[in-house]
Design a protein around this motif. Sequence first.
Motif, PDB file in Angstrom:
ATOM      1  N   MET A  46      67.482  84.533  72.081  1.00 20.60           N
ATOM      2  CA  MET A  46      68.006  85.865  72.350  1.00 20.60           C
ATOM      3  C   MET A  46      69.498  85.878  72.050  1.00 20.60           C
ATOM      4  O   MET A  46      70.215  84.917  72.363  1.00 20.60           O
ATOM      5  CB  MET A  46      67.769  86.285  73.804  1.00 20.60           C
ATOM      6  CG  MET A  46      66.315  86.344  74.211  1.00 20.60           C
ATOM      7  SD  MET A  46      66.059  87.066  75.858  1.00 20.60           S
ATOM      8  CE  MET A  46      66.302  88.799  75.489  1.00 20.60           C
ATOM      9  N   ASP A  47      69.933  86.959  71.461  1.00 21.83           N
ATOM     10  CA  ASP A  47      71.335  87.090  71.086  1.00 21.83           C
ATOM     11  C   ASP A  47      72.203  87.124  72.338  1.00 21.83           C
ATOM     12  O   ASP A  47      72.054  87.996  73.185  1.00 21.83           O
ATOM     13  CB  ASP A  47      71.534  88.367  70.258  1.00 21.83           C
ATOM     14  CG  ASP A  47      72.965  88.531  69.791  1.00 21.83           C
ATOM     15  OD1 ASP A  47      73.620  87.498  69.546  1.00 21.83           O
ATOM     16  OD2 ASP A  47      73.427  89.682  69.680  1.00 21.83           O
ATOM     17  N   ARG A  48      73.093  86.138  72.461  1.00 21.19           N
ATOM     18  CA  ARG A  48      74.041  86.047  73.583  1.00 21.19           C
ATOM     19  C   ARG A  48      73.326  86.167  74.931  1.00 21.19           C
ATOM     20  O   ARG A  48      73.720  86.918  75.803  1.00 21.19           O
ATOM     21  CB  ARG A  48      75.143  87.094  73.436  1.00 21.19           C
ATOM     22  CG  ARG A  48      76.052  86.845  72.235  1.00 21.19           C
ATOM     23  CD  ARG A  48      77.097  87.933  72.108  1.00 21.19           C
ATOM     24  NE  ARG A  48      76.498  89.210  71.740  1.00 21.19           N
ATOM     25  CZ  ARG A  48      77.189  90.344  71.605  1.00 21.19           C
ATOM     26  NH1 ARG A  48      78.480  90.356  71.818  1.00 21.19           N
ATOM     27  NH2 ARG A  48      76.580  91.465  71.273  1.00 21.19           N
ATOM     28  N   ASN A  54      71.584  80.246  71.993  1.00 23.64           N
ATOM     29  CA  ASN A  54      71.272  80.895  73.268  1.00 23.64           C
ATOM     30  C   ASN A  54      69.828  81.373  73.294  1.00 23.64           C
ATOM     31  O   ASN A  54      69.300  81.863  72.300  1.00 23.64           O
ATOM     32  CB  ASN A  54      72.216  82.082  73.506  1.00 23.64           C
ATOM     33  CG  ASN A  54      73.677  81.682  73.473  1.00 23.64           C
ATOM     34  OD1 ASN A  54      74.483  82.302  72.814  1.00 23.64           O
ATOM     35  ND2 ASN A  54      74.018  80.616  74.170  1.00 23.64           N
ATOM     36  N   LYS A  98      78.146  78.973  73.305  1.00 25.40           N
ATOM     37  CA  LYS A  98      78.143  80.178  72.474  1.00 25.40           C
ATOM     38  C   LYS A  98      77.110  80.128  71.353  1.00 25.40           C
ATOM     39  O   LYS A  98      77.012  81.070  70.565  1.00 25.40           O
ATOM     40  CB  LYS A  98      79.536  80.396  71.863  1.00 25.40           C
ATOM     41  CG  LYS A  98      80.641  80.532  72.900  1.00 25.40           C
ATOM     42  CD  LYS A  98      80.376  81.668  73.876  1.00 25.40           C
ATOM     43  CE  LYS A  98      81.486  81.803  74.912  1.00 25.40           C
ATOM     44  NZ  LYS A  98      81.204  82.849  75.915  1.00 25.40           N
ATOM     45  N   TRP A 151      74.842  81.882  77.321  1.00 19.22           N
ATOM     46  CA  TRP A 151      76.036  82.242  76.535  1.00 19.22           C
ATOM     47  C   TRP A 151      77.299  82.033  77.348  1.00 19.22           C
ATOM     48  O   TRP A 151      78.375  81.820  76.788  1.00 19.22           O
ATOM     49  CB  TRP A 151      75.913  83.697  76.086  1.00 19.22           C
ATOM     50  CG  TRP A 151      77.021  84.171  75.198  1.00 19.22           C
ATOM     51  CD1 TRP A 151      77.202  83.910  73.870  1.00 19.22           C
ATOM     52  CD2 TRP A 151      78.119  85.020  75.589  1.00 19.22           C
ATOM     53  NE1 TRP A 151      78.324  84.529  73.402  1.00 19.22           N
ATOM     54  CE2 TRP A 151      78.912  85.229  74.432  1.00 19.22           C
ATOM     55  CE3 TRP A 151      78.485  85.618  76.774  1.00 19.22           C
ATOM     56  CZ2 TRP A 151      80.053  86.019  74.448  1.00 19.22           C
ATOM     57  CZ3 TRP A 151      79.628  86.400  76.805  1.00 19.22           C
ATOM     58  CH2 TRP A 151      80.401  86.594  75.651  1.00 19.22           C
ATOM     59  N   PHE A 197      71.137  89.702  78.597  1.00 23.27           N
ATOM     60  CA  PHE A 197      71.460  89.235  77.248  1.00 23.27           C
ATOM     61  C   PHE A 197      72.447  90.190  76.597  1.00 23.27           C
ATOM     62  O   PHE A 197      72.940  91.128  77.237  1.00 23.27           O
ATOM     63  CB  PHE A 197      70.183  89.079  76.403  1.00 23.27           C
ATOM     64  CG  PHE A 197      69.393  90.350  76.215  1.00 23.27           C
ATOM     65  CD1 PHE A 197      69.476  91.074  75.034  1.00 23.27           C
ATOM     66  CD2 PHE A 197      68.554  90.834  77.214  1.00 23.27           C
ATOM     67  CE1 PHE A 197      68.750  92.235  74.853  1.00 23.27           C
ATOM     68  CE2 PHE A 197      67.822  91.993  77.052  1.00 23.27           C
ATOM     69  CZ  PHE A 197      67.924  92.701  75.864  1.00 23.27           C
ATOM     70  N   ASP A 198      72.733  89.941  75.320  1.00 25.36           N
ATOM     71  CA  ASP A 198      73.732  90.731  74.582  1.00 25.36           C
ATOM     72  C   ASP A 198      75.072  90.698  75.310  1.00 25.36           C
ATOM     73  O   ASP A 198      75.735  91.727  75.485  1.00 25.36           O
ATOM     74  CB  ASP A 198      73.250  92.167  74.396  1.00 25.36           C
ATOM     75  CG  ASP A 198      73.985  92.871  73.256  1.00 25.36           C
ATOM     76  OD1 ASP A 198      74.716  92.185  72.529  1.00 25.36           O
ATOM     77  OD2 ASP A 198      73.830  94.095  73.108  1.00 25.36           O
TER      78      ASP A 198
END
Length: 692
Positions: free
Chosen positions: A575-577, A558, A555, A551, A189-190
């Motif tokens: 979850m972020d990205r 996610n 975009k 992602w 992630f991220d």
Amino acid sequence: MESGWVDPDEAPSPKPDEPALSHGRPSTDDEFSDPEDFLDDVSDSELLGDILEECPQEADGIDSVVVVDNVPQVGPDRLDKLRNVIRKIFSKFGEVVSEFFPDADGKTKGYIFLEFSSPNAALEAIKNADGYKLDKQHTFRVNLFSDFDKYMNVTEEWEMPQKQAFKDLGNLRYWLEEPDCRDQYSVIFDAGDRTAIFLNDNVEPTLLEERARWTETIVRWSPSGTYLATHHQRGIALWGGERFVQMQRFSHPGVQLIDFSPCERYLVTFSPALDTRDDPQAIIVWDIRTGLKKRGFHCESSSHWPIFRWSINGKYFARMTTDTLSIYETPSMGLLEKKSIKIVGVRDFLWSPADNVIAYWVPEDKNIPARVTIMEVPSRKEIRVRNLFNVVDCRLYWQRQGDFLCVRVDRTPRATQGVVTNFEIFRMREKQVPVDVVEIREPIAAFAWEPQGTKFAVLHGENPRISVTFYNVKNNGKIELIKTLDKQQANAIYWSPQGQFVVLAGLRSMNGVLAFVDTADCALMNMAEHFMASDVEWDPTGRYLVTSVSWWTHKVDNGYWVWTFQGRLLQKRPMDRFCQLLWRPCPQTLLSADQIKEIKKDQKKYHKLFEQKDRMMQYRASKDLVEKRRKLRDDFKTYRKDVQKLFNEQKSLRMELRGGLDTDELDSNTDDWVEEIVEFFVSEETEEVIEE
């Protein structure tokens, strides 16, 4: 103290009673030359060490010469044939400049000398041709000619080798001992900057490990879950054990793709960056245990990865090129029987997932029909050949147990318009391998075998009239139509790893529609939707399903959702990205088929025990939640008590700053308060109203 060169004109002159500075060398007042008996103790390596390292080394011209032993002893009548065989074998490693076949009494002596165009080519010949089996009586031994001085000077005194310290790697399969049989999965992630390993749970997953920049692109588990592979610009790293320590590194700059052998003994990496004609490094096969390179290969294109396909036991791997099928054996990494199989027009091939058997197909060529061939390895015996007519395309699908091979044949019959698809089922365990045929006159979207059974599913039709049909291969030589489910919004079929349950998914353009089906009676258990889902992953036990929005594909939105095999949603984990989720595989069970059948038969005995354990887990989860909330409340009470204590201690200081006014008393007696309203001019706006 600074050091450097000093200009002689600027150097201070010595005093009359002091000796002249000579920087290690005695000097006279008249000249700067050394006396006759002076010995210079400064070596060239101390002054010019860095330059001397780049100095060309003296060579005697034999670094490119190799000696090949165990060559057949032949007479003049067979010498030309032997020369051609030697040239064909050794020209693969580089240009052979000259060759010399010593002879005596009209026959060759059994060893030869070959000179290559470069020392690197000679080293490549030693690496790949040493141990080459020419036939049953002759196995080549290849050495550099320059190594003979080293071997002639070997001391006769034997020295005991030093003991190497044992490196304890820990229990590499510790996760299989988890008391509740919970599985692990990796998450990127991220935007790829962070990678985490979680332990699955019904309520909330447990974080086991999280690292920043653990990989530069993706991660991948080995087939049995022993290793986690991470990608880096300079190569591949393998991690394992309870704390995921680094087990091995493989240096291959610019690596893009990897593949494991099923036995987890070998790793294949692909990088087009360093490939040269004399030194093939586009594809490298590595030994995972030692970290050593086993062999390099050229590669023109990686569009059909993996280039090499492995047999189930890792004993063989094969590669398809133009009109040839090359089968290599391990651990020598040499061609099986020293030659490739000539198959004109071969289009695709696939190993059986249970036996050392290869299936391949060849398209039609003028009046020659297309054909599917099943071949046994290493004997190369053709088990079954089937000719096909009016073929547009073929695809091969092996059942996991290797009992059946399905060949999807797309045809264009002359009497009809459009494409007709036949599914030709080869019964591998029966005598002469009989074939059954299922015909479908609609476009085919997907096909999938049941992993632990004899059923298969076909997704056919065009949107919005898409249907899925389930078939079963019976023991009596017939293929039974189980049921057809109409009006499905699906473009992919995902069977549970344990069979019986299947998910029909409409991914990406179909907005993530999910249909959970029990094929025991073809009942639709649930219909659900994960909007814009891009991926579906079953856990190894078949109890849980994960749908995710990557992602890399979209975009927004996610994250991943966790479902039961019946289609009940357990968790939503945004979850972020978020990029990728992969379940950690488990090795094959050690239980026999009869033992598994006996366990399923006695499953009712354990049903109450499982239910009780599930209730205890839910109670434990509820208890953990209550304890967590109680701890938060107690922490707040402690914090509030500390703040009140500090507030009381600072009362005298507040009164002093406010001229003796006790504001605490005013707070307790609101009747003494005086209310004032203060207004401030902020801005003025003028709006013209036009009456109609």
